[in-house]
Motif scaffolding. Structure first.
Motif, PDB file in Angstrom:
ATOM      1  N   ALA A  88     -11.459  -0.099   3.739  1.00  0.00           N
ATOM      2  CA  ALA A  88     -12.824   0.416   3.568  1.00  0.00           C
ATOM      3  C   ALA A  88     -13.307   0.394   2.122  1.00  0.00           C
ATOM      4  N   LEU A 115     -16.982   2.015   7.790  1.00  0.00           N
ATOM      5  CA  LEU A 115     -15.817   2.335   8.602  1.00  0.00           C
ATOM      6  C   LEU A 115     -16.167   1.982  10.048  1.00  0.00           C
ATOM      7  N   ASP A 116     -15.440   1.026  10.623  1.00  0.00           N
ATOM      8  CA  ASP A 116     -15.729   0.603  11.992  1.00  0.00           C
ATOM      9  C   ASP A 116     -15.515   1.740  12.991  1.00  0.00           C
ATOM     10  N   SER A 174      -8.328   1.033   7.077  1.00  0.00           N
ATOM     11  CA  SER A 174      -9.631   0.510   7.486  1.00  0.00           C
ATOM     12  C   SER A 174     -10.123  -0.559   6.524  1.00  0.00           C
ATOM     13  N   ARG A 208      -5.693   1.016  13.804  1.00  0.00           N
ATOM     14  CA  ARG A 208      -5.715   2.353  13.200  1.00  0.00           C
ATOM     15  C   ARG A 208      -5.412   3.454  14.213  1.00  0.00           C
TER      16      ARG A 208
END
Length: 428
Positions: free
Chosen positions: A112, A166-167, A110, A198
């Motif tokens: 992230a 986090l999308d 991600s 992902r």
């Protein structure tokens, strides 16, 4: 009284179906399918980030869930076992060490580590129960969820208007794309768009660690680490010996050739891979948005993928002189190529929207060609595509319609929303 041959055939079929994955056609009676119920990830869509997350509109969560539940119940009412992705992932991560490794992998993929946030995000995710953690990973993590009570670092004072650490993964309810069952194995796919990449990590973990699949040595014909993209919406299992794959906006020719090489090298059933080139645009996202199989000799098709006289680029890949090469022959007529590889004298292409300029374009946009066959000549479709559905019925197809006002906003139909895990073999 059944003959010895019939009894042996039935026994062979039962033995084959004991394998956790078994898909040798598009139309064999569906026994087990993987779905994902839309969740909070859909509500984390906002107009500013629709394009980034590959949506054109924002579905209304209570209604899209109601419609998806109707879809799932429709399948269950036909005796089909419905597995849910989110439940399988929770069961997969029951081991604390596997759960920690998954969190590391999802955060890395991600990207992230915004302002060094990865360690905080890891601690935050591991503070939840496994079920809540999986829901959080799928729905996304907002920055405001873990803002410190007191700012103590310079970067915490800086303006950053992007709301997510986090999308969210709103495309997850299209379970067809991250992985595709082929025979007794599957491809675990490298997705074309970063917003979806992902998603196939879930299937990688399920295959490796879930008790239903782990220990069965399920072959992975192409893994998600391969450098070129392929997506399940482009992968159609036409018969035990023939796979068709779209060369599309989401699937590359290099990935198709690599998958073909691996199939020819590692199994004996599949003899041909048919690469079908389609226009590379969002409206024709995958092969199954413009072309699906509905019976032994019948297919739906959106006429606009064909040129004059039905011409288009079709390539037939077969085993080459060694494991590193395939033989490639070119065809220009899809209908004739299908008759050739399937050994059919006649074959019917049923046009989306009846071929009408307006109706075909409208119904294809709402996935009029994206049918899910649950048995030969029996398909699940969206109710809104009434012209295409009527034409299917005229051709002797049993059409089971499902609700679609909100589901269709994601630009995917019943085939997109389902990943077959087990189908019965077709009777020859």
């Amino acid at each position: 009284m059944s003959s010895i041959v019939e009894i042996t055939s039935q026994r062979d079929t039962r033995n084959k179906l004991k394998h956790p994955i078994h898909v040798t056609s598009e139309i064999g009676t569906l026994r087990t399918v993987l779905l994902k119920r839309p969740g909070k990830e859909v509500e984390n869509l906002t107009p500013e980030y629709l394009q980034r997350l590959l949506f054109d509109d924002i579905p209304y969560l209570p209604i899209i869930q109601r419609e998806h539940d109707y879809f799932a119940e429709t399948l269950k009412n036909r005796g089909i076992e419905v597995l849910y992705l989110e439940k399988l992932v929770v069961e997969t991560l029951s081991n604390p060490e596997i759960k920690k490794q998954f969190v590391d992998d999802i955060l890395r993929e991600s990207k992230a580590n915004v302002n060094g946030a990865a360690s905080v995000l890891k601690e935050y995710l591991l503070s939840f129960s496994t079920a809540d953690m999986v829901d959080k990973v799928m729905s996304g993590i907002l920055k405001k969820e873990i803002e410190p009570e007191k700012k103590s670092h310079l970067y915490e004072f800086m303006e950053d208007h992007y709301p997510f650490y986090l999308d969210p993964m709103p495309n997850l309810y299209f379970t067809r794309d991250p992985a595709a069952s082929i025979g007794n194995g599957l491809s675990i796919n490298r997705m074309r768009e970063p917003a979806r990449r992902r998603e196939s990590l879930f299937m990688q973990y399920i295959m490796k660690h879930h008790p239903r699949f782990a220990g069965h040595d399920v072959p992975v014909w192409l893994d998600r680490d391969f450098g070129f993209s392929i997506e399940g919406g482009d992968e159609l299992i036409l018969s035990e010996e023939v796979v068709a794959i779209g060369v599309s906006a989401r699937t590359s020719a290099r990935a198709i050739e690599k998958l073909a090489l691996n199939l020819f090298k590692r199994q004996d059933s599949i003899k041909k891979v048919v690469a079908v080139e389609i226009p590379k645009c969002r409206a024709f996202m995958h092969l199954d948005t413009v072309f699906t199989m509905v019976d032994y000799d019948k297919f739906t098709i959106h006429p606009e993928i064909q040129g004059p006289q039905g011409n288009m680029n079709v390539y037939i890949l077969e085993k080459g002189v060694d494991d590193e090469h395939v033989n490639i022959t070119h065809r220009t007529n899809l209908q004739e190529a299908l008759k050739e590889v399937l050994g059919l004298n006649e074959l019917v292409l049923i046009p989306c929207g009846g071929g009408d300029e307006i109706a075909a374009s409208r119904e294809q946009w709402n996935d009029g060609s994206n049918t899910l066959a649950i048995a030969p000549g029996v398909v699940v479709t969206y109710d809104r595509n009434y012209i295409s559905n009527g034409l299917l019925r005229q051709h002797g197809i049993e059409v089971i319609e499902i609700l679609s006002s909100e589901l269709s906003r994601g630009r995917g139909g019943p085939r997109c929303m389902s990943m077959p895990i087990v189908r019965e073999n077709l009777h020859k």
